[in-house]
Write an enzyme that holds these catalytic residues in place. Structure first.
Site, PDB file in Angstrom:
ATOM      1  N   CYS A  25      -3.934  -7.139 -15.775  1.00 21.48           N
ATOM      2  CA  CYS A  25      -3.161  -6.000 -15.442  1.00 21.48           C
ATOM      3  C   CYS A  25      -3.552  -4.947 -16.541  1.00 21.48           C
ATOM      4  O   CYS A  25      -2.949  -3.625 -16.487  1.00 21.48           O
ATOM      5  CB  CYS A  25      -1.776  -6.360 -15.852  1.00 21.48           C
ATOM      6  N   HIS A  69       4.505   6.539  -5.255  1.00 24.64           N
ATOM      7  CA  HIS A  69       3.040   6.899  -5.147  1.00 24.64           C
ATOM      8  C   HIS A  69       2.536   7.680  -6.236  1.00 24.64           C
ATOM      9  O   HIS A  69       1.845   8.449  -5.987  1.00 24.64           O
ATOM     10  CB  HIS A  69       2.831   7.434  -3.685  1.00 24.64           C
ATOM     11  N   GLU A 114       8.219  -6.679  -8.607  1.00 26.08           N
ATOM     12  CA  GLU A 114       6.997  -6.610  -8.389  1.00 26.08           C
ATOM     13  C   GLU A 114       6.158  -7.152  -7.490  1.00 26.08           C
ATOM     14  O   GLU A 114       5.326  -6.728  -6.876  1.00 26.08           O
ATOM     15  CB  GLU A 114       6.117  -6.883  -9.732  1.00 26.08           C
TER      16      GLU A 114
END
Length: 124
Positions: A25, A69, A114
């Site tokens: 991550c 986005h 997530e």
């Protein structure tokens, strides 16, 4: 005492980096986030509704459209700017933004997925 709970779910996509993370991550990556917003209360309006689903959806969409986005590390929110773009901070951000838009006494929690198996719930 009667109590009603109303939930909606919406989705958005965003990218981020968890600065300082010791795993994957730490690299730029993205998620197809699912957001659940729960409101609850005892009193219904003159139409017999806690809140109109369409009104709640409109307010949630207004918040997540600013994330959709996008690169979360560039959102003007102190934890994000510091690279703390965790699902925990994301759920708190959405909650705080919604608290400005709907009656705060109705807002119960914001839950973020997530993945299909990992989620965080934030409430006050």
């Amino acid at each position: 005492m009667d109590c009603f709970e109303l939930n909606i779910e919406l989705e958005f996509c965003a990218a981020h980096i968890l600065v300082g993370h010791k795993g994957k991550c730490a690299n730029l990556h993205g998620h197809n986030y699912r957001v659940e917003v729960c409101v609850s209360g005892e009193h219904l309006d003159s139409l017999g509704m806690l809140i109109d689903f369409a009104d709640l959806k409109k307010e949630v969409k207004a918040v997540i459209n600013n994330l959709d986005h996008k690169y979360l590390n560039e959102i003007d929110y102190p934890p994000f700017i510091e690279g703390k773009t965790s699902a925990e901070n994301l759920s708190r951000f959405i909650y705080d933004e919604l608290e400005k838009k709907i009656e705060s006494n109705l807002l119960n929690y914001v839950k973020i997925w997530e993945t299909s198996k990992y989620s965080v719930k934030y409430y006050k």
